[in-house]
Scaffold this motif. Structure first.
Motif, PDB file in Angstrom:
ATOM      1  N   GLY A  62       0.811  -1.207   0.000  1.00  0.00           N
ATOM      2  CA  GLY A  62       0.000   0.000   0.000  1.00  0.00           C
ATOM      3  C   GLY A  62       0.844   1.255   0.000  1.00  0.00           C
ATOM      4  N   GLN A  63       0.132   2.374  -0.021  1.00  0.00           N
ATOM      5  CA  GLN A  63       0.784   3.679   0.006  1.00  0.00           C
ATOM      6  C   GLN A  63       0.001   4.602   0.922  1.00  0.00           C
ATOM      7  N   ARG A  64       0.721   5.236   1.842  1.00  0.00           N
ATOM      8  CA  ARG A  64       0.134   6.224   2.738  1.00  0.00           C
ATOM      9  C   ARG A  64       0.863   7.547   2.515  1.00  0.00           C
ATOM     10  N   GLY A  65       0.155   8.501   1.964  1.00  0.00           N
ATOM     11  CA  GLY A  65       0.813   9.735   1.588  1.00  0.00           C
ATOM     12  C   GLY A  65       1.862   9.464   0.530  1.00  0.00           C
ATOM     13  N   ASP A  66       3.104   9.837   0.814  1.00  0.00           N
ATOM     14  CA  ASP A  66       4.202   9.607  -0.127  1.00  0.00           C
ATOM     15  C   ASP A  66       4.995   8.358   0.206  1.00  0.00           C
TER      16      ASP A  66
END
Length: 694
Positions: free
Chosen positions: A458-462
């Motif tokens: 996943g990706q959280r923000g950058d």
């Protein structure tokens, strides 16, 4: 000949072992290694004939001859017991509650019986030594044998009648039955009248055993994991299963203090502070509690046991029904006791050993099914399920005829348990009516496995990350629904580790590895107001989770302890399955929520919030489901003297979930969320996960 027999017994008495003296290790010290099983069986037959002839002598000869015969018989049984190593036989040790192949954090050592009650043992050392208990039992049986074959006078008959209920044959009939088989003892030569046991068996008249599963009931937390019990059928109820007046329910449960508050009651049940209890009640009475009081569907499965196995199970129940043993809600409960009873008669299957440490009723059903021990599944709908089936038919007719007030009134009357007291039970509660609806999709055999492992990217923000998670149980609203009651949502003992791919050149980077979440319990009970259910819609959670409190500009997220409670309303919509008592597959809900969180890194070390949580769940098809939710909490930290720190604020969060089932044990899920608070360091979080149930 009489004088010779008397002289022989007198002269040899000094050289024989003391007839009634039982010492630890007697089996190993007194039995000959050279005696073969066939020799032992021949000796038993010879001595049985000798004992029968002895009873024709004079009273004095009978007394001394009886002692000698007892010792001869006992020596023979001891030799055979040693040759066959009966003291260490799995069945013998299980009859005494020794479990050599089962590990438990809360149980005793494997070398010791789980039973503390000295009345359960004939030997003073029986709890620690199965050989000592076997020897004491053989001594008692030898006494019974010779007293029956030689004691024909009126005095002996009177004494025997007074002591019947306390004899070893009456106290421990399962042990005696097994020893008779192993030592080739003829039933006719070793019998006794046991008024209490005989009356008990005559009342129950066991011919067949079935396991009954009552589905999970979230409105009573102690029943949230489901329940199992045994149905004891007589010849009448075997011939006609609907004639439940001739059946009994055997229920293994906790003997708790009803005056204790729920938190105390639940805690004591978990840690073994309450004793267990075996309840045997008329089956209609027990079934009515589930179908009418709790409104829980039941599934009944006949156990594939022979008639002799059924009798042996019930003999063992007689031996153990008065025992006071610690009850552990998660390990020694209603489900584990049923497996224990089957393990006594089917030692080769080792059912208890095949389960995880936590014993859950639905897992027991699946295990028994995998071992081919179940047959003839019978579904019995609860009262609310029958009302829901009527609602489904009425709504379909209403859709065809159009809306009008009388139709609305009819729906309200159908939902009312007082106005519409429909039931699977007859009016007198003594027999089952023929089922008028189709089977619901809540057979526990069909559900996905209990445990869950998750790996996600996943990706959280950058920042990119990988999640690795585990859930001990149970089920959330996006999991495959077959086998569970509709909209069931209960998760427990779950944890997720997050591994970030961090960039050290950027400010406010998260740690490389963080505990993202650790859940003790989280669940929601959905009882739609437009459905046949009578319960409320509510939710609760106890967990540790990572949050960004939003009180400071660009702050990082932190791990906090969190406790939450929700209460609200839910509505089912869509087209229900025709002819069933299932609700429509789609659901919308609104909760009023309150949450308290505490953690050293957030502003003031705590925050409390109140707000609204609203969402919908939509079943696209049998393999694909989606859920969207909006949380609108208003958080309060307390007043702050710092100009750039806020003491209270809104923090809306929207989320979306989508799950596709590859099969019963595998699924793919997409989760996405957006935090609408402008002060958080990262607003969006999106991930794709692979979920493996096991």
């Amino acid at each position: 000949m009489a004088i010779a027999a008397l002289l022989f017994s007198a002269n040899t008495q000094a050289f024989l072992p003391t007839p009634l003296l039982v010492t630890e290790g007697a089996l190993s010290s007194e039995l000959s290694d050279s005696t073969s099983p066939s020799d032992a069986e021949d000796a038993v037959r010879i001595e049985t004939s000798t004992l029968s002839n002895t009873g024709n002598n004079t009273q004095n000869n009978t007394a001394s001859g009886s002692d000698m015969a007892t010792e001869q018989l006992l020596a023979t049984w001891r030799r055979q017991a040693k040759t066959d190593n009966l003291a260490q036989h799995t069945i013998w040790r299980r009859l005494l509650y020794f479990y050599d192949d089962q590990s438990s954090i809360l149980s005793k050592k494997k070398t010791e019986s789980l039973v503390d009650d000295p009345r359960f043992f004939l030997s003073d050392n029986g709890q620690q030594d199965s050989a000592a208990e076997l020897d004491a039992t053989l001594v008692a049986l030898a006494k019974e044998f010779t007293s029956q074959t030689t004691g024909n006078n009126q005095a002996n008959i009177h004494i025997k009648t007074q002591a019947n209920n306390n004899s070893v044959l009456c106290r421990f009939p399962a042990r005696v039955a097994w020893l008779k088989e192993k030592l080739a003892i003829d039933d006719a030569s070793l019998t006794n009248e046991c008024p209490e046991l005989d009356d008990w068996m005559a009342t129950l008249a066991p011919e067949q055993l079935s396991i009954v599963f009552a589905e999970e009931y979230l409105d009573n937390p102690l029943s949230a994991f489901g329940h199992t019990l045994l149905r004891i059928d007589s010849k009448s109820s075997v011939a006609d299963p609907n004639q439940i007046s001739q059946a009994y329910a055997l229920n293994y449960t906790v003997d708790g203090d009803p005056n204790d508050s729920f938190p105390i009651y639940a805690t004591k049940s978990m840690i073994g502070s309450y004793d267990s209890a075996i309840e045997i009640d008329p089956y209609p009475q027990k079934l009515a509690k589930y179908l009418q009081d709790d409104e829980r569907d039941t599934w009944t499965y006949q156990l594939n046991l022979t008639s002799s196995e059924v009798q042996q199970v019930m003999r063992h129940v007689w031996e153990t029904k008065a025992l006071k043993m610690p009850y552990y809600f998660t390990t020694d409960n209603c489900a584990s006791e049923i497996l224990r009873l089957i393990d006594v008669i089917r030692p080769q299957q080792n059912l208890l050993k095949q389960l995880a440490y936590v014993v859950v009723p639905s897992d027991v059903i699946q295990l028994l099914n995998s071992q081919n021990l179940l047959a003839n599944a019978t579904y019995t709908p609860a009262d609310n399920t029958l009302r829901q089936a009527q609602l489904n038919d009425a709504k379909q007719q209403r859709a065809q005829l159009g809306y009008h007030n009388s139709a609305k009134q009819t729906l309200n009357e159908i939902k009312s348990a007082q106005i519409n007291p429909v039931s699977s039970l007859s009016d007198d509660g003594q027999w089952l009516r023929k089922r008028q609806i189709e089977v619901s999709d809540n057979n526990p055999i069909d559900r996905h496995p209990l445990q869950l492992g998750v790996i996600a990217i996943g990706q959280r923000g950058d920042n990119d990350y990988i999640d690795i998670g585990f859930r001990a149980g149970f089920h959330d609203t996006l999991d495959h629904a077959s086998g569970y009651s509709q909209f069931f949502n209960l998760e427990g003992v779950a944890a997720t580790l997050r591994l970030y791919d961090t960039d050290d050149d950027k400010p406010n980077q998260p740690d490389s590895v963080v505990l993202q979440n650790a859940t003790l319990i989280r669940g929601r009970s959905f009882n739609p107001i437009n459905a046949g259910n009578k319960g409320k819609t509510w939710g609760a959670s106890i967990e540790a989770t990572r949050v960004n409190d939003g009180s400071q500009e660009g702050g990082r997220d932190h791990l906090v302890g969190s406790v939450g409670y929700e209460t609200g309303w839910s509505w089912a919509f869509g087209t229900p399955s025709s002819g069933t008592g299932q609700m429509s597959p789609q659901l919308c809900y609104t909760f009023l929520a309150g949450t308290a969180q505490a953690g050293r890194a957030i502003n003031k070390g705590f925050r409390v919030g109140a707000g609204v949580n609203a969402g919908c769940r939509y079943q696209i098809n049998n393999q694909l489901r989606a859920q969207a939710e909006l949380q609108l909490p208003y958080w309060y930290h307390g007043s702050s003297d710092e100009s750039n720190v806020r003491g209270h604020y809104w923090q809306p969060i929207s989320s979306l979930g989508l799950q596709y089932d590859i099969d019963k044990k595998q699924a793919l899920r997409i989760n996405a969320s957006y935090d609408w608070q402008e002060r958080v360091d990262a607003n969006e979080d999106i991930q794709l996960s692979y979920r493996r149930y096991f």
